[in-house]
Design a protein around this motif. Structure first.
Motif, mmCIF file in Angstrom:
data_model
loop_
_atom_site.group_PDB
_atom_site.id
_atom_site.type_symbol
_atom_site.label_atom_id
_atom_site.label_comp_id
_atom_site.label_asym_id
_atom_site.label_seq_id
_atom_site.Cartn_x
_atom_site.Cartn_y
_atom_site.Cartn_z
ATOM 1 N N GLU A 11 0.554 -1.248 -0.258
ATOM 2 C CA GLU A 11 -0.209 -0.018 0.054
ATOM 3 C C GLU A 11 1.421 1.517 -0.281
ATOM 4 O O GLU A 11 0.750 2.291 0.948
ATOM 5 N N VAL A 24 -3.843 9.084 9.864
ATOM 6 C CA VAL A 24 -2.587 8.229 9.731
ATOM 7 C C VAL A 24 -3.061 6.621 10.796
ATOM 8 O O VAL A 24 -3.265 5.369 10.186
ATOM 9 N N THR A 25 -3.940 6.910 12.065
ATOM 10 C CA THR A 25 -3.851 6.031 12.563
ATOM 11 C C THR A 25 -5.557 5.083 11.906
ATOM 12 O O THR A 25 -5.418 3.503 11.561
ATOM 13 N N TYR A 28 -3.775 3.245 8.643
ATOM 14 C CA TYR A 28 -2.991 2.086 9.619
ATOM 15 C C TYR A 28 -4.150 0.554 9.891
ATOM 16 O O TYR A 28 -3.671 -0.471 9.549
ATOM 17 N N ASN A 29 -4.738 1.073 10.606
ATOM 18 C CA ASN A 29 -6.157 0.181 10.876
ATOM 19 C C ASN A 29 -5.754 -1.064 11.508
ATOM 20 O O ASN A 29 -5.758 -2.241 10.999
ATOM 21 N N SER A 30 -4.568 -1.127 12.561
ATOM 22 C CA SER A 30 -4.363 -2.447 12.658
ATOM 23 C C SER A 30 -3.653 -3.418 11.872
ATOM 24 O O SER A 30 -3.958 -4.510 11.743
ATOM 25 N N GLY A 31 -2.559 -2.886 10.822
ATOM 26 C CA GLY A 31 -1.824 -3.402 9.930
ATOM 27 C C GLY A 31 -2.863 -4.088 9.168
ATOM 28 O O GLY A 31 -2.419 -4.194 7.421
ATOM 29 N N THR A 32 -3.831 -3.845 8.616
ATOM 30 C CA THR A 32 -4.487 -4.134 7.446
ATOM 31 C C THR A 32 -4.809 -2.421 6.592
ATOM 32 O O THR A 32 -5.744 -1.872 7.323
ATOM 33 N N PRO A 33 -4.326 -1.760 5.817
ATOM 34 C CA PRO A 33 -4.688 -0.368 5.230
ATOM 35 C C PRO A 33 -6.155 -0.504 5.246
ATOM 36 O O PRO A 33 -6.371 -1.397 4.347
#
Length: 82
Positions: A11, A24-25, A28-33
């Protein structure tokens, strides 16, 4: 333009504006863009998500439309890094 990179990447996007820490948070969504469309990326290479993870051409999903070409035995993975 060739930019050598030896590692894992997913990504890649060029967004022509400043992002807040909450943006940004959210991205990023816990590692799943998440879907970056609402951020109006100039370029956005999804690295296999939109071409069934095959071939060496990565279409640009951003407004510039500059496709990327992968070299030297690129492989795809569906793993999500912690």
């Amino acid at each position: 333009l060739q930019l050598p990179f030896n590692g894992l990447i997913d990504e890649v996007a060029l967004i022509p504006s400043v992002l807040s820490s909450s943006d940004v948070t959210s991205i990023y969504n816990s590692g799943t863009p998440t879907d970056l469309t609402s951020y109006s990326p100039a370029s956005w290479w999804r690295m296999g998500d939109n071409n069934n993870a095959t071939g060496t051409n990565i279409p640009d999903q951003g407004s510039l439309g500059i496709d990327a070409t992968l070299f030297n035995g690129t492989t795809y993975s569906n793993d999500v890094a912690p």
